[in-house]
Design an enzyme around this catalytic site. Structure first.
Site, PDB file in Angstrom:
ATOM      1  N   GLY A   1       0.798  -1.200   0.104  1.00 14.58           N
ATOM      2  CA  GLY A   1       0.049  -0.131  -0.098  1.00 14.58           C
ATOM      3  C   GLY A   1       0.691   1.108  -0.094  1.00 14.58           C
ATOM      4  N   ASN A   2       0.203   2.049   0.280  1.00 12.58           N
ATOM      5  CA  ASN A   2       0.845   3.692   0.548  1.00 12.58           C
ATOM      6  C   ASN A   2       0.359   4.436   1.470  1.00 12.58           C
ATOM      7  OD1 ASN A   2      -0.805   5.300  -0.940  1.00 12.58           O
ATOM      8  ND2 ASN A   2      -0.566   4.037  -2.604  1.00 12.58           N
TER       9      ASN A   2
END
Ligand code: CTP
Length: 400
Positions: free
Chosen positions: A210-211
């Site tokens: 993810g980020n």
């Protein structure tokens, strides 16, 4: 006269700035508005019911029951209003509003209202700067309310700083601006499709790639487009952001593929599409069915490219005005311009990670908007102000 016939529910809290509300109510009434005033119990120490009811030409309520035993119906009051104004809004009332602590007539009316809510906070500078106040103001903004920020000057405590309630003229002009149909109908009849937040790409049942995107920028854009009368479709990856705005149709997805599918379910009806999501460029080729165990010293996960949602929007563009985002760390302008052309966009919003306060996790952002022929730089602002700049710019382009 913009305020002619408008119904304004003015909720007054217990702060010294309450004395200024007499002037504001008189101004509203002179401009043809109908004013119904409500007081919190603490406000009764600061203003006179007799003065306010004389100026507003209506009885003023502060309790669920009047002295003669009749019930003051908060639901009716709330539904009657075209707008609700809470001014001065104390730290206490602000906190009760955003957390739903319903212990007086003002909060009960607020929780029952469906109309736009304006909040003009007033408090001492340290209270205004306190993280809990800041967070509560942000929450109120997330709920789609209009915040009229406190001004800087001498405070009742004798200290100097930000905390003074905005002047009555400023409050009146913000409300007039809202009723001015050129703003609240600016995007009327337009459908705005917005992507927001990160995407999560599953590695196994418990892990993902993810980020740090919070989704705040996309949610602020959705609120702002809605305030301008647009129909808003918001497609967001996993984000803690919330909205109570019933005019925002929200679809929550997890992965880039799911976001892609949702976007193209709605893309044909969009007049404006804004891609603010931080979509993962790659996803694991295989998703392990069971949790991957820690066996070897190293682990290799093969990644494959995700579909580029924005690029596909550019390829399938018919009538849409298409805006993308670019987060760059080097050769910012050239890279953003190249993205604008490669993805067939009408504009791109550039954030540079080199600018302090700009980027993913921050509440602020510093942007440059590029079109095929123009470059416009904006100063560092909080994300809801940035959303206004972006929509002002889009409106100036499509309404040319
Ligand atoms: N975007 C998208 N789908 C993707 C990747 C990006 O819709 N799979 C959109 C983002 O929402 C943003 C824009 O494309 O509006 C730019 O994203 P960015 O990651 O900066 O650009 P990339 O095209 O991925 O290029 P690079 O990572 O090489 O800079």
């Amino acid at each position: 006269m913009i305020l002619e016939g408008k119904k304004i529910l003015v909720c007054i809290c217990g702060g010294i700035a309450a004395y200024k509300i007499n002037h504001l109510i008189r101004d509203f009434v002179k401009k043809g508005a109908e004013v119904q005033a409500l007081l919190t119990p603490a406000a009764e120490d600061f203003v006179s019911k007799l003065t306010i009811s004389t100026l507003s030409k209506k009885p003023v309520y502060s309790q669920f029951y009047s002295e003669n035993g009749t019930w003051n119906n908060h639901v009716e009051l709330a539904l009657w209003a075209d707008v609700m104004l809470v001014a001065p809004c104390t730290a206490n009332t602000l906190a009760k509003m955003v957390h739903g602590i319903c212990d007086n007539l003002v909060i009960a009316s607020y929780l029952s209202t469906k109309c736009p809510v304006f909040i003009a906070p007033a408090m001492d500078l340290d209270m205004y700067q306190h993280p809990s106040t800041k967070q509560n103001l942000e929450l109120a903004e997330d709920y789609g309310h209009f915040i009229i920020p406190a001004e800087t000057g001498e405070l009742a405590s004798g200290l100097i700083g930000q905390g003074r309630m905005a002047e009555p003229e400023t409050i009146a002009s913000e409300i007039e601006k809202f009723f001015n149909s050129s703003f609240s109908h600016q995007l009327h009849g337009k459908t705005v499709l917005i992507t927001a937040g990160p995407t999560y790409e599953a590695i196994d049942p418990v892990r993902f790639i993810g980020n740090h995107s919070s989704g705040k920028m996309g949610f602020s854009l959705a609120e702002e487009a809605s305030k301008r009368g647009a129909k808003v479709i918001l497609i967001t990856g996993p984000s803690a952001q919330i909205t109570s705005n019933k005019n925002i149709e929200i679809h929550r997805v997890t992965s880039a593929k799911e976001m892609f599918d949702q976007v193209f379910k709605h893309y044909d009806q969009a007049d404006i599409a804004i891609a603010s999501a931080a979509v993962a460029d790659y996803a694991p080729k295989e998703v392990a069915r069971e949790k991957i165990k820690k066996n070897d010293d190293s682990l290799t996960i093969e990644l494959v490219k995700n579909p580029d949602i924005l690029k596909t929007m550019g390829e399938r563009k018919t009538k849409q005005f298409l805006a993308g985002f670019a987060l760059e760390t080097e050769n910012e302008l050239e890279n953003a311009k190249a993205k604008l052309i490669r993805k067939n966009l009408d504009m791109i919003v550039l954030n540079s990670l080199k600018d302090e306060g700009a980027g993913f996790k921050t509440a602020t952002n510093k942007i440059t908007i590029l079109t095929p022929s123009e470059i416009n730089e904006f100063p560092l602002k909080n994300k809801s102000e940035v959303a206004k700049d972006i929509l002002d710019f889009i409106a100036s382009q499509i309404l040319k």
